[in-house]
Scaffold this motif. Structure first.
Motif, PDB file in Angstrom:
ATOM      1  N   ASP A   1       0.816  -1.218   0.000  1.00 33.14           N
ATOM      2  CA  ASP A   1       0.000   0.000   0.000  1.00 33.14           C
ATOM      3  C   ASP A   1       0.852   1.272   0.000  1.00 33.14           C
ATOM      4  N   VAL A   2       1.894   1.285  -0.804  1.00 33.87           N
ATOM      5  CA  VAL A   2       2.750   2.463  -0.930  1.00 33.87           C
ATOM      6  C   VAL A   2       2.406   3.139  -2.246  1.00 33.87           C
ATOM      7  N   PRO A   3       2.194   4.460  -2.251  1.00 34.49           N
ATOM      8  CA  PRO A   3       1.875   5.158  -3.494  1.00 34.49           C
ATOM      9  C   PRO A   3       2.986   4.981  -4.538  1.00 34.49           C
ATOM     10  N   MET A   4       2.598   4.990  -5.803  1.00 33.86           N
ATOM     11  CA  MET A   4       3.555   4.781  -6.884  1.00 33.86           C
ATOM     12  C   MET A   4       4.671   5.823  -6.858  1.00 33.86           C
ATOM     13  N   SER A   5       4.356   7.073  -6.507  1.00 29.39           N
ATOM     14  CA  SER A   5       5.392   8.107  -6.460  1.00 29.39           C
ATOM     15  C   SER A   5       6.480   7.748  -5.444  1.00 29.39           C
ATOM     16  N   SER A   6       6.100   7.157  -4.345  1.00 28.22           N
ATOM     17  CA  SER A   6       7.086   6.738  -3.346  1.00 28.22           C
ATOM     18  C   SER A   6       7.896   5.548  -3.850  1.00 28.22           C
ATOM     19  N   ARG A   7       7.242   4.637  -4.568  1.00 32.59           N
ATOM     20  CA  ARG A   7       7.950   3.478  -5.098  1.00 32.59           C
ATOM     21  C   ARG A   7       9.038   3.921  -6.067  1.00 32.59           C
ATOM     22  N   LEU A   8       8.752   4.935  -6.870  1.00 30.57           N
ATOM     23  CA  LEU A   8       9.752   5.436  -7.807  1.00 30.57           C
ATOM     24  C   LEU A   8      10.947   6.012  -7.068  1.00 30.57           C
ATOM     25  N   ARG A   9      10.696   6.714  -5.973  1.00 32.46           N
ATOM     26  CA  ARG A   9      11.786   7.278  -5.172  1.00 32.46           C
ATOM     27  C   ARG A   9      12.633   6.164  -4.562  1.00 32.46           C
ATOM     28  N   PHE A  10      11.967   5.122  -4.050  1.00 36.49           N
ATOM     29  CA  PHE A  10      12.697   3.995  -3.471  1.00 36.49           C
ATOM     30  C   PHE A  10      13.538   3.288  -4.524  1.00 36.49           C
ATOM     31  N   ALA A  11      13.028   3.200  -5.741  1.00 31.39           N
ATOM     32  CA  ALA A  11      13.742   2.500  -6.812  1.00 31.39           C
ATOM     33  C   ALA A  11      15.027   3.210  -7.200  1.00 31.39           C
ATOM     34  N   LYS A  12      15.110   4.522  -6.965  1.00 30.84           N
ATOM     35  CA  LYS A  12      16.311   5.271  -7.318  1.00 30.84           C
ATOM     36  C   LYS A  12      17.461   5.013  -6.340  1.00 30.84           C
ATOM     37  N   GLU A  13      17.150   4.624  -5.108  1.00 33.98           N
ATOM     38  CA  GLU A  13      18.199   4.417  -4.109  1.00 33.98           C
ATOM     39  C   GLU A  13      19.199   3.321  -4.476  1.00 33.98           C
ATOM     40  N   PRO A  14      18.768   2.184  -5.067  1.00 32.78           N
ATOM     41  CA  PRO A  14      19.773   1.181  -5.449  1.00 32.78           C
ATOM     42  C   PRO A  14      20.797   1.712  -6.448  1.00 32.78           C
ATOM     43  N   ASP A  15      20.444   2.747  -7.204  1.00 36.47           N
ATOM     44  CA  ASP A  15      21.418   3.345  -8.115  1.00 36.47           C
ATOM     45  C   ASP A  15      22.611   3.914  -7.355  1.00 36.47           C
ATOM     46  N   GLY A  16      22.418   4.284  -6.099  1.00 36.90           N
ATOM     47  CA  GLY A  16      23.522   4.753  -5.264  1.00 36.90           C
ATOM     48  C   GLY A  16      24.278   3.604  -4.624  1.00 36.90           C
ATOM     49  N   ILE A  17      23.593   2.494  -4.385  1.00 35.73           N
ATOM     50  CA  ILE A  17      24.219   1.338  -3.742  1.00 35.73           C
ATOM     51  C   ILE A  17      25.173   0.638  -4.703  1.00 35.73           C
ATOM     52  N   LEU A  18      24.785   0.499  -5.966  1.00 38.84           N
ATOM     53  CA  LEU A  18      25.621  -0.221  -6.925  1.00 38.84           C
ATOM     54  C   LEU A  18      27.002   0.406  -7.098  1.00 38.84           C
ATOM     55  N   PRO A  19      27.114   1.737  -7.247  1.00 40.91           N
ATOM     56  CA  PRO A  19      28.462   2.320  -7.332  1.00 40.91           C
ATOM     57  C   PRO A  19      29.292   2.085  -6.064  1.00 40.91           C
ATOM     58  N   ASP A  20      28.636   2.088  -4.904  1.00 41.36           N
ATOM     59  CA  ASP A  20      29.362   1.810  -3.658  1.00 41.36           C
ATOM     60  C   ASP A  20      29.935   0.391  -3.672  1.00 41.36           C
ATOM     61  N   LEU A  21      29.151  -0.560  -4.150  1.00 44.90           N
ATOM     62  CA  LEU A  21      29.647  -1.938  -4.236  1.00 44.90           C
ATOM     63  C   LEU A  21      30.820  -2.027  -5.213  1.00 44.90           C
ATOM     64  N   ARG A  22      30.689  -1.359  -6.358  1.00 44.27           N
ATOM     65  CA  ARG A  22      31.776  -1.378  -7.350  1.00 44.27           C
ATOM     66  C   ARG A  22      33.051  -0.752  -6.782  1.00 44.27           C
ATOM     67  N   GLU A  23      32.902   0.362  -6.068  1.00 48.60           N
ATOM     68  CA  GLU A  23      34.066   1.025  -5.471  1.00 48.60           C
ATOM     69  C   GLU A  23      34.762   0.127  -4.445  1.00 48.60           C
ATOM     70  N   ASN A  24      33.997  -0.785  -3.856  1.00 48.02           N
ATOM     71  CA  ASN A  24      34.554  -1.696  -2.855  1.00 48.02           C
ATOM     72  C   ASN A  24      34.944  -3.049  -3.449  1.00 48.02           C
ATOM     73  N   GLY A  25      35.027  -3.108  -4.786  1.00 51.13           N
ATOM     74  CA  GLY A  25      35.533  -4.314  -5.438  1.00 51.13           C
ATOM     75  C   GLY A  25      34.532  -5.420  -5.670  1.00 51.13           C
ATOM     76  N   ALA A  26      33.251  -5.078  -5.781  1.00 54.60           N
ATOM     77  CA  ALA A  26      32.224  -6.107  -5.992  1.00 54.60           C
ATOM     78  C   ALA A  26      31.444  -5.843  -7.277  1.00 54.60           C
ATOM     79  N   SER A  27      30.920  -6.921  -7.835  1.00 53.64           N
ATOM     80  CA  SER A  27      30.009  -6.850  -8.965  1.00 53.64           C
ATOM     81  C   SER A  27      28.715  -7.549  -8.577  1.00 53.64           C
ATOM     82  N   VAL A  28      27.618  -7.120  -9.189  1.00 47.08           N
ATOM     83  CA  VAL A  28      26.315  -7.720  -8.918  1.00 47.08           C
ATOM     84  C   VAL A  28      25.824  -8.397 -10.192  1.00 47.08           C
ATOM     85  N   PHE A  29      25.451  -9.644 -10.067  1.00 47.09           N
ATOM     86  CA  PHE A  29      24.899 -10.417 -11.170  1.00 47.09           C
ATOM     87  C   PHE A  29      23.486 -10.836 -10.773  1.00 47.09           C
TER      88      PHE A  29
END
Length: 107
Positions: A32-60
């Motif tokens: 029961d989360v509004p779609m506008s909030s879901r879009l905001r939440f979806a953008k956060e992993p875009d910040g997590i992936l570069p952090d993982l790459r900077e720390n020597g990890a890849s995501v498959f």
């Protein structure tokens, strides 16, 4: 969603990987989360992936469409869903295949 974190990562990267897995699981638990909030939440992993790459990890990742059924359901239709699989491993290792089991159980 099923997650796997490679043992070859250092402890700090494993902790970062675990927090990213927790984040995705938390998102899946939202209801029961509004779609506008879901879009905001979806953008956060875009910040997590570069952090993982900077720390020597890849995501498959991969997905598989599944049908879950139980003999006790009688004539009820199978429960259909897409199951996601994610592996976080060292950036210097490239996966050419990702094992996705044909059979799975709902926990």
């Amino acid at each position: 969603m099923s997650f796997s974190i490679d043992e070859g990562l250092n402890d700090n990267t494993k902790a970062l990987a675990a927090s990213s897995c927790d984040y995705v699981q938390d998102l899946m638990d939202l209801d029961d989360v509004p779609m506008s909030s879901r879009l905001r939440f979806a953008k956060e992993p875009d910040g997590i992936l570069p952090d993982l790459r900077e720390n020597g990890a890849s995501v498959f990742s991969a997905t598989r469409n599944r049908k879950f059924r139980n003999d006790s359901w009688g004539d009820a239709p199978a429960l259909e869903m897409t199951v996601g699989y994610s592996v976080i491993g060292p950036a210097d290792r490239q996966l050419t295949q990702l094992y996705i089991p044909r059979r799975a159980r709902l926990a």
